[in-house]
Design an enzyme around this catalytic site. Structure first.
Site, PDB file in Angstrom:
ATOM      1  NE  ARG A  27      -3.626  -9.783   0.886  1.00 24.97           N
ATOM      2  CZ  ARG A  27      -2.424  -9.241   1.062  1.00 24.97           C
ATOM      3  NH1 ARG A  27      -1.475  -9.942   1.645  1.00 24.97           N
ATOM      4  NH2 ARG A  27      -2.168  -8.002   0.655  1.00 24.97           N
ATOM      5  CB  SER A  29      -0.928   0.009   1.225  1.00 20.60           C
ATOM      6  OG  SER A  29      -1.830  -1.067   1.183  1.00 20.60           O
ATOM      7  CB  SER A  55     -13.331   0.998   1.285  1.00 23.95           C
ATOM      8  OG  SER A  55     -12.405   0.905   0.218  1.00 23.95           O
ATOM      9  N   GLY A 100      -6.138  -3.895  -7.064  1.00 20.80           N
ATOM     10  CA  GLY A 100      -7.348  -3.103  -6.839  1.00 20.80           C
ATOM     11  C   GLY A 100      -7.017  -1.765  -6.211  1.00 20.80           C
ATOM     12  CG  ASP A 132      -5.854  -6.725   2.450  1.00 17.80           C
ATOM     13  OD1 ASP A 132      -6.879  -7.069   1.834  1.00 17.80           O
ATOM     14  OD2 ASP A 132      -5.264  -5.650   2.246  1.00 17.80           O
ATOM     15  CD  GLN A 180      -8.588  -1.071  -2.411  1.00 22.56           C
ATOM     16  OE1 GLN A 180      -9.581  -1.198  -3.130  1.00 22.56           O
ATOM     17  NE2 GLN A 180      -7.714  -2.048  -2.227  1.00 22.56           N
TER      18      GLN A 180
END
Length: 765
Positions: free
Chosen positions: A715, A345, A490, A417, A638, A492
């Site tokens: 993952r 990230s 989120s 994503g 995650d 994101q």
């Protein structure tokens, strides 16, 4: 599929036609339309009787002639291997010699194909000769060749692992296409399809233009008085670049004539690029030169990877990669001191904000995984000079808030994503149009969650059906700040809107229903941009600027999680993970493992570049099942695939709720993990927003083994490797290539600490 023809007629017995015959002979080309067996008859037509004789002597053809008419009767598959400018006369002869019904219908008796490197010209010849495009005509082009010519240079290996592009039209019979595919696959080639115009554009740039430049360069130097000295001292680079200037001049004259428009368009593009580079050299503009050279260097590396069938860049590839399988043997241990790769990230954001900043940003610890590299390459395509990565170091020469340039094509972000959603916000404020594309997995993921609020800000964004990629972002829009209450937690979405807010008029405020990672806010502040935060809301005002700042990317806690869980479930484990990011919005996995009873301690806590980091020391302790606190779910979203494995090894039941977000990750992670746990024999119950997992407790062997489909989700794949530590049998995990998107070198590091895992590369069918 074995080709199924009675007689193959090859028109033009040069290198290409002769090598086709040689490859078919080497493949033991057998079978007839009636189902019998025996050698397929291969005949050839060539204006040079000497070539026919040599072809017969070499055993490539059964017989031949300098005339077409005697050879047409009985032929079921005809291959035109003549120069493009000779196609019209040859096709006219065929139109006169063949009954039109032989090449028409859903299953034509006779199929005609060709090897020309320009398809529009050949298609036009067919229209003139036949009056229409016959159903049995399948235009094709093998991407193979040599500087040698003539049937004597025939090579049965010429097409092995090379591409053959077919360009069927709507009128082409599928049965005819299948027969031509079988022909080339028997020669060891990879068969692809594209439309005629796209083929000619691609080949003009990747084949025709390089040949044109090589011919021109050698001719220019050869006409200079000191040419002997120049050639005497030319190094290997000159030899490599100009090798193709030794090709057949007549053939290339014909190609440039036939594909004139596409060649001229590619030449115009090249001349424009050369002009920009010339101006940069004249002005001593090092950044501009570096941007060109770095972009070219990395594009060349992608090309090498493509040839080796390892490229992640779908934009540069025409076929699926071979599948990667992990084999994890039961048992093993976990001990040592390791450092996992940098946080993905933060790596994404370091490139994005560094590119928009004024000045030079030095990045250490950059994750050299495929997703992060895709982000890096995307900014190169928008004119940003970027040095590296080299051993985790990247230097970004910022262009300022309004310095990005329109890319020449869609921006490919791989499996990321995060990148696609953050890019959507950043690009919504640019003056140019862009298109964002990703791999097959990313194309299934929802993008309406960013597209809808961006539209409220004034952005114009097109998505595919269901709000999914690709995203087409129309530039030049005037954005306005909004106040947005996110319907889901989120990071994101929050980051996307903050990045768009940099370009918006007024204030952009985002309220989140639960805390999410705050890397964007921290890094914006580190680059000198004022970001407000109070309670569950953050905000910024558009119109400011970013100032370059150094970034030291901490190790990714998501990557560290696999080894934390590995140590937590394995008796005798003692492991230290160095320099791990412990951002308060990311430590849900640490909190959850501690609640389960893990012997986990943070040591050497410190702050690096605005991000808190620590070394994590974990030793084995028996775990117990818990009800995972809902407020920890967004902080560990995650990490749950690995935590599911921890739950399977705990005493009692672990219950997860409020985790609907897991269903729209790279896979439906709740269902994918549940399916894998079922294969191992772990008792569980699936719910819409979570799962209950009944652990094995103190049993040394917690569950069995089996074959797991990771669904291409990195993952999922890594989690079941960790599960092997307590398995009774081998666990085989399929479709693991995407592990490189977030954790390059995972299996090597796993073996270092004591896991028993290996990789197997499956060949493509």
């Amino acid at each position: 599929m074995t080709p199924n023809e009675a007689r193959i007629l090859i028109v033009g017995l040069g290198l290409i036609g002769g090598s086709l015959a040689a490859a078919l002979r080497a493949a033991g080309y057998k079978g007839t339309p009636t189902g019998g067996f025996g050698p397929v008859e291969i005949v050839a037509c060539d204006p040079d009787p000497g070539e026919i004789e040599r072809g017969i002597e070499m055993g490539l053809i059964d017989h031949g002639d300098t005339r077409l008419a005697p050879l047409v009767e009985g032929a079921t598959l005809i291959v035109l291997a003549v120069p493009v400018l000779a196609m019209r006369s040859v096709m006219t002869e065929f139109a006169a010699a063949l009954p039109i019904e032989a090449v028409e219908g859903e299953a034509p008796r006779v199929v005609i194909t060709d090897v020309g490197s320009t398809k529009a010209a050949v298609r036009d010849c067919a229209l003139v000769a036949f009056g229409r495009l016959p159903a049995g005509l399948v235009l094709g082009h093998p991407i193979a060749g040599s500087e040698k010519s003539g049937v004597a240079a025939s090579n049965p290996q010429l097409y092995v692992n090379h591409k053959v592009i077919l360009t069927p039209g709507p009128e082409t019979a599928p049965a005819a296409v299948a027969r031509v595919q079988a022909l080339w696959r028997a020669c060891g080639a990879e068969v692809l399809e594209m439309d005629v115009e796209r083929h000619d554009q691609v080949l003009a740039r990747t084949s025709h233009l390089p040949h044109l430049l090589a011919f021109s360069l050698v001719d220019t130097l050869a006409r200079q008085d000191e040419r002997l000295e120049i050639f005497r001292y030319a190094a290997g680079g000159f030899r490599d670049f100009t090798r193709i200037a030794g090709s057949d001049p007549v053939m290339w004259r014909d190609i440039f004539t036939a594909n004139r428009d596409a060649v001229l368009a590619s030449l115009d593009d090249f001349e424009a690029g050369l002009g920009r580079l010339r101006r940069a050299v004249e002005a001593g503009d090092g950044d501009a030169m570096l941007a060109v050279f770095d972009r070219a260097s990395h594009a060349r590396h992608y090309f090498d990877s493509l040839l080796n069938q390892t490229s992640y860049q779908a934009e540069y590839q025409m076929q699926e990669q071979g599948r990667l399988t992990f084999r994890a043997a039961p048992g093993g241990r976990v001990a040592g001191r390791i450092r996992v790769p940098g946080d993905k990230s933060i790596s994404h954001r370091s490139i994005m904000l560094g590119a928009l900043a004024e000045g030079v940003t030095e990045v250490k610890g950059f994750l050299e995984g495929e997703d992060s590299l895709a982000t890096l390459q995307a900014f190169r395509e928008m004119g940003v000079a970027i040095e590296g990565p080299h051993q985790g170091r990247v230097t970004v020469h910022g262009v300022g808030m309004h310095g990005l340039k329109a890319p020449s094509g869609p921006l490919y972000v791989g499996n990321a994503g995060t990148a696609m959603r953050l890019f959507a916000g950043l690009l919504a404020g640019q003056a140019f149009d862009t298109e964002l594309i990703g791999d097959a997995s990313l194309t299934k993921r929802p993008m309406g969650r960013v597209a809808d609020p961006l539209r409220l800000m004034g952005a114009v964004i097109d998505t595919a059906e269901g709000g999914r990629p690709p995203l087409k972002i129309h530039g030049g829009q005037k954005l306005k700040g909004i106040t947005y209450d996110m319907p889901m937690a989120s990071a994101q979405v929050k980051s996307c809107l903050l990045l768009a807010g940099l370009y918006a008029e007024g204030e952009t405020r985002v309220r989140e229903p639960a805390p999410t990672r705050d890397h964007t806010e921290r890094m914006l502040a580190g680059f000198g941009y004022n970001v407000g935060r109070e309670g569950d809301t953050c905000w910024l005002t558009g119109g400011g600027k970013l100032t370059a700042a150094p970034i030291d990317v901490p190790s990714d806690i998501s990557s560290a999680t696999f080894f934390l869980v590995a140590a937590a479930i394995t008796p005798g484990s003692n492991l230290i993970l160095e320099h791990v990011g412990i951002n308060p919005t990311r430590i849900g996995v640490i909190n959850i493992l501690k609640l389960m009873g893990a012997d986990l301690h943070l040591i050497n806590e410190r702050e690096v570049g605005g991000e808190p980091v620590a070394d994590l020391h974990i030793r084995y302790a028996p775990l117990k099942g818990i009800d995972i606190p809902v407020d920890q779910v967004p902080l560990a979203i995650d990490e749950f695939p690995a935590l599911f494995v921890a739950a399977a090894c705990a005493t009692g039941t672990t219950r997860l709720r409020g985790a609907e977000e897991l269903r729209v990750k790279e896979s439906d992670r709740i269902q994918a993990m549940a399916d894998g746990l079922a294969t191992l024999g772990v008792e569980h119950t699936v719910l819409e927003d979570g799962i209950d997992i009944v652990g094995a407790g103190d049993r040394e062997v917690a569950y069995g083994g089996g074959r797991i489909d990771s669904l291409g989700d990195h993952r999922i794949a890594m989690s079941f490797v960790v599960a092997s530590l307590r398995a009774g049998e081998e666990i085989v995990i399929d479709d693991c290539a995407n592990v490189a998107t977030s954790f390059p070198g995972f299996t090597e590091l796993a073996r270092v600490v004591g896991l028993r895992v290996s990789e197997e590369q499956e060949e493509r069918a």
